[in-house]
Design a protein around this motif. Structure first.
Motif, PDB file in Angstrom:
ATOM      1  N   THR A 264      -4.643   0.815  -4.798  1.00  0.00           N
ATOM      2  CA  THR A 264      -4.064   0.009  -3.714  1.00  0.00           C
ATOM      3  C   THR A 264      -5.193  -0.755  -3.014  1.00  0.00           C
ATOM      4  O   THR A 264      -6.357  -0.352  -3.087  1.00  0.00           O
ATOM      5  CB  THR A 264      -3.349   0.901  -2.670  1.00  0.00           C
ATOM      6  OG1 THR A 264      -4.302   1.857  -2.161  1.00  0.00           O
ATOM      7  CG2 THR A 264      -2.177   1.638  -3.277  1.00  0.00           C
TER       8      THR A 264
ATOM      9  N   HIS B 139      -5.379   7.384   0.732  1.00  0.00           N
ATOM     10  CA  HIS B 139      -5.072   6.018   0.278  1.00  0.00           C
ATOM     11  C   HIS B 139      -5.192   5.980  -1.236  1.00  0.00           C
ATOM     12  O   HIS B 139      -6.303   5.839  -1.770  1.00  0.00           O
ATOM     13  CB  HIS B 139      -6.028   5.014   0.943  1.00  0.00           C
ATOM     14  CG  HIS B 139      -5.953   5.038   2.445  1.00  0.00           C
ATOM     15  ND1 HIS B 139      -6.983   5.477   3.248  1.00  0.00           N
ATOM     16  CD2 HIS B 139      -4.939   4.734   3.276  1.00  0.00           C
ATOM     17  CE1 HIS B 139      -6.607   5.405   4.512  1.00  0.00           C
ATOM     18  NE2 HIS B 139      -5.364   4.956   4.568  1.00  0.00           N
TER      19      HIS B 139
ATOM     20  N   LYS C 299      -5.668  -0.933   0.077  1.00  0.00           N
ATOM     21  CA  LYS C 299      -6.198  -0.128   1.180  1.00  0.00           C
ATOM     22  C   LYS C 299      -7.161   0.953   0.706  1.00  0.00           C
ATOM     23  O   LYS C 299      -7.931   1.483   1.501  1.00  0.00           O
ATOM     24  CB  LYS C 299      -5.040   0.483   1.978  1.00  0.00           C
ATOM     25  CG  LYS C 299      -5.487   1.033   3.317  1.00  0.00           C
ATOM     26  CD  LYS C 299      -4.516   0.782   4.419  1.00  0.00           C
ATOM     27  CE  LYS C 299      -4.799   1.621   5.633  1.00  0.00           C
ATOM     28  NZ  LYS C 299      -3.740   1.553   6.623  1.00  0.00           N
TER      29      LYS C 299
ATOM     30  N   ARG D 249       4.992   2.877   3.619  1.00  0.00           N
ATOM     31  CA  ARG D 249       4.328   2.846   2.304  1.00  0.00           C
ATOM     32  C   ARG D 249       5.329   2.469   1.221  1.00  0.00           C
ATOM     33  O   ARG D 249       6.517   2.808   1.313  1.00  0.00           O
ATOM     34  CB  ARG D 249       3.641   4.188   2.015  1.00  0.00           C
ATOM     35  CG  ARG D 249       4.584   5.318   1.770  1.00  0.00           C
ATOM     36  CD  ARG D 249       3.863   6.663   1.742  1.00  0.00           C
ATOM     37  NE  ARG D 249       4.824   7.680   1.338  1.00  0.00           N
ATOM     38  CZ  ARG D 249       5.779   8.147   2.122  1.00  0.00           C
ATOM     39  NH1 ARG D 249       5.883   7.711   3.377  1.00  0.00           N
ATOM     40  NH2 ARG D 249       6.639   9.033   1.673  1.00  0.00           N
TER      41      ARG D 249
ATOM     42  N   ASN E 276       0.834  -1.207   0.000  1.00  0.00           N
ATOM     43  CA  ASN E 276       0.000   0.000   0.000  1.00  0.00           C
ATOM     44  C   ASN E 276       0.866   1.255   0.000  1.00  0.00           C
ATOM     45  O   ASN E 276       2.095   1.189   0.112  1.00  0.00           O
ATOM     46  CB  ASN E 276      -0.938  -0.008   1.206  1.00  0.00           C
ATOM     47  CG  ASN E 276      -1.980  -1.094   1.051  1.00  0.00           C
ATOM     48  OD1 ASN E 276      -2.546  -1.257  -0.027  1.00  0.00           O
ATOM     49  ND2 ASN E 276      -2.207  -1.855   2.107  1.00  0.00           N
TER      50      ASN E 276
END
Ligand code: SAM
Ligand code: SF4
Length: 494
Positions: free
Chosen positions: A232, A228, A234, A118, A110
């Protein structure tokens, strides 16, 4: 394993939609704002009625929480703090529980703007602990510091999937270390891991995970998408929103929610946490979150977003939000983390916190290996309180708080709705009081410095006196167990 292929298969649409109503999730952004706006300038008598409801250990209605959020009068806020402290005492007495996070892997697919793990953060050295390394970490936590609870933390990545987490937990539970008078062992491994499918969660339940914790980060649909990035895993708000619902369906009774304060307006997040608790209660026969966490954004290496957000929460608002959460979901445990500095921890713990981490290290392998200052800076974020467990416990004891290492409830089936009912009627406090004395005695004998032992024994003395006065029937048994622990027996509980 092909990472892109893996990503595609993580989310199971039907494990989201089954919990929704008419295509809607339980967060209606406009409705939440309307409640916040519609309860401005509350009448003090209305506020006091709400406080009475919290004292009766009833979950508040959204309008009631919105009313508390709108209190501006400092005097009335002092009353709120006072009642929040009373609610905490009524449900959890003068106990606090300690734990340590165990970071096992920082690989992540993510790209959460606020997190140093990240995938686009090139400053991060990626590492996943082997099971031998996890055992070494556990030896320090359980054998040197005396922790009985850990929370296993991983990034989201195929190399740290449910199978890895299951083996990691087995590794944690397998460690038993000889101590001064007995032995040290982790008795409860909780997890702060990415949302999972029901099948994966069932597997984790079978190997005996403790609490399953997932933070929604922000409940605002719009802010969530902003932090976010699209594409991704997430970025799927609802996969995350229903993570705890799936866990309960998989048979994991203890689930834990949280929001990362600083991504959006704190008032909205408090409402979001309340709606989350209420939806769980509604769908699962009264079973709400076992704990709520309220981390604030901390600086993180190569993570400029932290300085760009407009929603930083001041210390003053932070104390308010903790008290309002305490009152809104009165039965829940509340976790304050070592992200917070000592001074604010002292302010905030009395208004409702029941758990905190201590002697925390969040580098991968950082309990058992030497970490240079430079390496420490590259952790997920920067810690505010780096004191040892011994120091933290001593400070609690000086203030009359007993640190409980009790994990008995979980092993006697006092979890899920059973523990909720006991908490709501104040009966869990009964078992916990006895077990707190026994487990604290263990810890003082095995791990405490002489200084901490002295203050700790004073607290134990007071507790034993209270047990003798208030629970005379059980007192002889407590004394018997207590003696056995002094003689080196371990893990005896009610
Ligand atoms: N990777 C999993 C996930 O995101 O659900 C679980 C572990 S993640 C390392 C644990 C939590 O750390 C996140 O849910 C987030 O709330 C918090 N976190 C991330 N960056 C942070 C920061 N800069 N300051 C404070 N907390 C942070
Ligand atoms: Fe990965 Fe979790 Fe950090 Fe997001 S918060 S980047 S999912 S470790």
């Amino acid at each position: 394993m092909d990472v892109q292929e893996w990503i595609k298969n993580v989310i199971k649409e039907d494990e989201i939609t089954r919990y929704m109503e008419n295509g809607n999730d339980f967060i209606n952004d406009a409705e939440i704002w309307a409640k916040i706006e519609g309860n401005k300038n509350p009448d003090p008598s209305k506020v006091r009625d709400i406080l009475d409801k919290s004292l009766a250990i009833e979950t508040l209605e959204p309008d009631e929480t919105a009313t508390l959020i709108n209190v501006q009068d400092e005097g009335l806020f002092e009353e709120i703090f006072d009642v929040a402290a009373k609610v905490k005492r009524k449900v959890y007495d003068n106990r606090i529980v300690t734990f340590a996070p165990l970071y096992c892997s920082n690989l992540c697919v993510n790209n959460c703007l606020y997190c140093a793990f990240r995938k686009e953060n090139r400053a991060q050295k990626r590492r996943k602990l082997t099971f031998e390394e996890i055992k070494k970490e556990t030896e320090v936590l359980a054998g040197k510091m005396g922790h009985k609870r850990v929370i296993v933390v991983v990034g989201e990545h195929p190399v740290s999937d449910a199978n890895y987490i299951a083996d990691a937990i087995r590794a944690v539970y397998s460690v038993k270390v000889k101590t001064k008078h007995g032995y040290g062992q982790i008795r409860r491994a909780n997890v702060n891991i990415p949302p999972m499918s029901i099948d994966d969660l069932k597997m984790l339940r079978e190997i005996g995970i403790g609490t399953f914790q997932v933070f929604q980060e922000t409940y605002s649909h719009e802010a969530y998408q902003r932090v976010h990035p699209p594409g991704t895993i997430k970025s799927n708000y609802r996969w995350r929103l229903y993570a705890l619902h799936r866990a309960i369906e998989a048979g994991i009774d203890d689930v834990a929610s949280g929001a990362l304060f600083g991504l959006y307006d704190w008032r909205f997040e408090v409402m979001g946490l309340l709606y989350h608790a209420r939806d769980l209660e509604r769908q699962f026969g009264g079973l709400g979150p076992h704990t709520i966490s309220f981390p604030r954004l901390e600086p993180a290496v190569e993570t400029p977003f932290i300085h760009e957000t407009n929603y930083k929460v001041s210390d003053r608002d932070f104390k308010r939000l903790v008290a309002i959460l305490r009152l809104s979901v009165p039965y829940t445990g509340m976790i304050l983390t070592a992200r917070e500095r000592e001074a604010i921890r002292r302010e905030v713990i009395p208004v409702g916190c029941t758990q905190t981490d201590a002697s925390t290290r969040i580098g991968i392998g950082a309990y058992s290996e030497r970490y240079s200052e430079q390496e420490a800076e590259k952790q997920q974020f920067v810690l505010g309180d780096t004191r040892s467990l011994d120091e933290v416990i001593r400070e609690f004891a000086e203030g009359g708080t007993i640190t409980s290492f009790c994990t008995a409830g979980y092993r006697c089936g006092r979890t899920g709705t059973r523990i909720m009912d006991l908490l709501k009627c104040g009966k869990e406090a009964h078992f916990c009081k006895l077990n707190a004395v026994l487990t604290f005695r263990e810890w003082l004998d095995d791990f405490a410095s002489e200084e901490t032992k002295k203050v700790g024994e004073k607290v134990i003395g007071k507790e034993l006196q209270e047990i003798e006065e208030k629970m005379p029937a059980v007192y002889p048994k407590v004394k018997e167990y207590y003696k056995r622990i002094e003689n080196g027996e371990r893990d005896i509980y009610f």
